[in-house]
Structure formats: structure tokens, C-alpha cells
Design a protein around this motif. Structure first.
Motif, PDB file in Angstrom:
ATOM      1  N   ASN A  53       0.809  -1.217   0.000  1.00 40.99           N
ATOM      2  CA  ASN A  53       0.000   0.000   0.000  1.00 40.99           C
ATOM      3  C   ASN A  53       0.845   1.271   0.000  1.00 40.99           C
ATOM      4  OD1 ASN A  53      -2.259  -1.578   0.045  1.00 40.99           O
ATOM      5  ND2 ASN A  53      -2.432  -1.570   2.266  1.00 40.99           N
ATOM      6  N   ARG A  54       2.153   1.141   0.186  1.00 38.02           N
ATOM      7  CA  ARG A  54       2.987   2.331   0.267  1.00 38.02           C
ATOM      8  C   ARG A  54       4.122   2.251  -0.745  1.00 38.02           C
ATOM      9  NH1 ARG A  54       7.825   1.623   2.757  1.00 38.02           N
ATOM     10  NH2 ARG A  54       8.142  -0.326   3.854  1.00 38.02           N
ATOM     11  N   MET A  55       4.672   3.405  -1.055  1.00 37.30           N
ATOM     12  CA  MET A  55       5.814   3.470  -1.960  1.00 37.30           C
ATOM     13  C   MET A  55       7.078   3.149  -1.172  1.00 37.30           C
ATOM     14  SD  MET A  55       4.684   4.357  -4.956  1.00 37.30           S
ATOM     15  CE  MET A  55       6.037   5.086  -5.830  1.00 37.30           C
ATOM     16  N   SER A  56       8.096   2.658  -1.873  1.00 36.57           N
ATOM     17  CA  SER A  56       9.377   2.394  -1.228  1.00 36.57           C
ATOM     18  C   SER A  56      10.021   3.701  -0.790  1.00 36.57           C
ATOM     19  CB  SER A  56      10.315   1.680  -2.205  1.00 36.57           C
ATOM     20  OG  SER A  56       9.799   0.429  -2.541  1.00 36.57           O
ATOM     21  N   THR A  57      10.704   3.633   0.338  1.00 39.00           N
ATOM     22  CA  THR A  57      11.391   4.814   0.859  1.00 39.00           C
ATOM     23  C   THR A  57      12.887   4.669   0.623  1.00 39.00           C
ATOM     24  OG1 THR A  57      11.726   3.843   3.034  1.00 39.00           O
ATOM     25  CG2 THR A  57       9.650   5.034   2.682  1.00 39.00           C
ATOM     26  N   LEU A  58      13.628   5.744   0.861  1.00 32.73           N
ATOM     27  CA  LEU A  58      15.084   5.676   0.746  1.00 32.73           C
ATOM     28  C   LEU A  58      15.658   4.674   1.740  1.00 32.73           C
ATOM     29  CD1 LEU A  58      16.007   9.432   0.231  1.00 32.73           C
ATOM     30  CD2 LEU A  58      15.994   7.600  -1.464  1.00 32.73           C
ATOM     31  N   GLU A  59      15.018   4.540   2.880  1.00 30.95           N
ATOM     32  CA  GLU A  59      15.462   3.567   3.880  1.00 30.95           C
ATOM     33  C   GLU A  59      15.325   2.142   3.347  1.00 30.95           C
ATOM     34  OE1 GLU A  59      13.965   1.998   8.191  1.00 30.95           O
ATOM     35  OE2 GLU A  59      13.946   4.177   7.881  1.00 30.95           O
ATOM     36  N   ASP A  60      14.265   1.855   2.612  1.00 33.07           N
ATOM     37  CA  ASP A  60      14.085   0.536   2.009  1.00 33.07           C
ATOM     38  C   ASP A  60      15.233   0.219   1.061  1.00 33.07           C
ATOM     39  OD1 ASP A  60      11.659   0.193   3.340  1.00 33.07           O
ATOM     40  OD2 ASP A  60      10.488   1.001   1.663  1.00 33.07           O
ATOM     41  N   PHE A  61      15.620   1.202   0.265  1.00 34.37           N
ATOM     42  CA  PHE A  61      16.717   0.990  -0.670  1.00 34.37           C
ATOM     43  C   PHE A  61      18.038   0.811   0.068  1.00 34.37           C
ATOM     44  CE2 PHE A  61      13.586   2.890  -3.514  1.00 34.37           C
ATOM     45  CZ  PHE A  61      13.676   2.028  -4.593  1.00 34.37           C
ATOM     46  N   ALA A  62      18.238   1.537   1.145  1.00 37.72           N
ATOM     47  CA  ALA A  62      19.463   1.401   1.928  1.00 37.72           C
ATOM     48  C   ALA A  62      19.568   0.000   2.536  1.00 37.72           C
ATOM     49  CB  ALA A  62      19.513   2.468   3.022  1.00 37.72           C
ATOM     50  N   ILE A  63      18.453  -0.540   2.986  1.00 37.15           N
ATOM     51  CA  ILE A  63      18.440  -1.896   3.554  1.00 37.15           C
ATOM     52  C   ILE A  63      18.777  -2.927   2.479  1.00 37.15           C
ATOM     53  CG2 ILE A  63      16.922  -3.667   4.534  1.00 37.15           C
ATOM     54  CD1 ILE A  63      15.434  -1.366   5.961  1.00 37.15           C
ATOM     55  N   ALA A  64      18.301  -2.703   1.268  1.00 44.13           N
ATOM     56  CA  ALA A  64      18.492  -3.665   0.185  1.00 44.13           C
ATOM     57  C   ALA A  64      19.890  -3.621  -0.417  1.00 44.13           C
ATOM     58  CB  ALA A  64      17.457  -3.418  -0.910  1.00 44.13           C
ATOM     59  N   GLU A  65      20.663  -2.571  -0.121  1.00 42.15           N
ATOM     60  CA  GLU A  65      22.007  -2.460  -0.686  1.00 42.15           C
ATOM     61  C   GLU A  65      22.918  -3.547  -0.131  1.00 42.15           C
ATOM     62  OE1 GLU A  65      23.410   1.428   0.222  1.00 42.15           O
ATOM     63  OE2 GLU A  65      22.333   2.356  -1.444  1.00 42.15           O
ATOM     64  N   TRP A  66      23.871  -3.933  -0.959  1.00 43.97           N
ATOM     65  CA  TRP A  66      24.859  -4.919  -0.544  1.00 43.97           C
ATOM     66  C   TRP A  66      25.964  -4.197   0.210  1.00 43.97           C
ATOM     67  CZ3 TRP A  66      29.725  -6.395  -3.338  1.00 43.97           C
ATOM     68  CH2 TRP A  66      30.332  -7.514  -2.754  1.00 43.97           C
TER      69      TRP A  66
END
Length: 76
Positions: A53-66
Motif C-alpha cells: 500500500n505504500r511506496m518504497s522509501t530511501l530507507e528501504d533501498f538502503a536496507i536492500a544495498e549490498w
């Protein structure tokens, strides 16, 4: 263990007598024997599978980074 070392030395002596072409073939066969069988195919992400229901946040991308550890950067 001593017998293993002797067998290994005998193999190295025989490998040194091979032509470069046959050394490459040997490397290919040994490498193939070390890989998991059958090779696993990567699967692309399915579009919309993880939608919410929500858009991805910058925090989501930071978590997904290797974030490699030092030993991973050294190839270990």
C-alpha cells in the motif's frame, strides 16, 4: 595423508607435461566437478509480487544495498 601428498605431486608432474590446450580442458573439468549440479538458474523478480500500500522509501533501498565485509572484498 602422506599418500595423498604423493599422489598430488604425481598429478602435478603429469599436468606439467600437458599442452596448454589440455591444461585448460583439465581446469574446465575440475571446475565443473566443483560446481553444484545442475547449475541453478537465476530468476528475475516478478513485477508486482512485492507491492504493498505504500511506496518504497530511501530507507528501504538502503536496507536492500549490498554491504560487503572486508573478507568479501578480498575475494574470500
Amino acid at each position: 595423508m602422506l599418500a595423498d601428498a604423493q599422489v598430488f605431486e604425481n598429478i602435478l608432474t603429469q599436468v606439467n607435461q600437458l599442452s596448454p590446450e589440455y591444461r585448460l580442458k583439465l581446469i574446465q573439468r575440475v571446475t565443473a566437478s566443483l560446481l553444484p549440479f545442475p547449475p541453478q538458474q537465476s530468476k528475475p523478480l516478478q513485477y508486482g509480487k512485492y507491492k504493498g500500500n505504500r511506496m518504497s522509501t530511501l530507507e528501504d533501498f538502503a536496507i536492500a544495498e549490498w554491504h560487503p565485509r572486508d573478507d568479501e572484498l578480498n575475494g574470500e
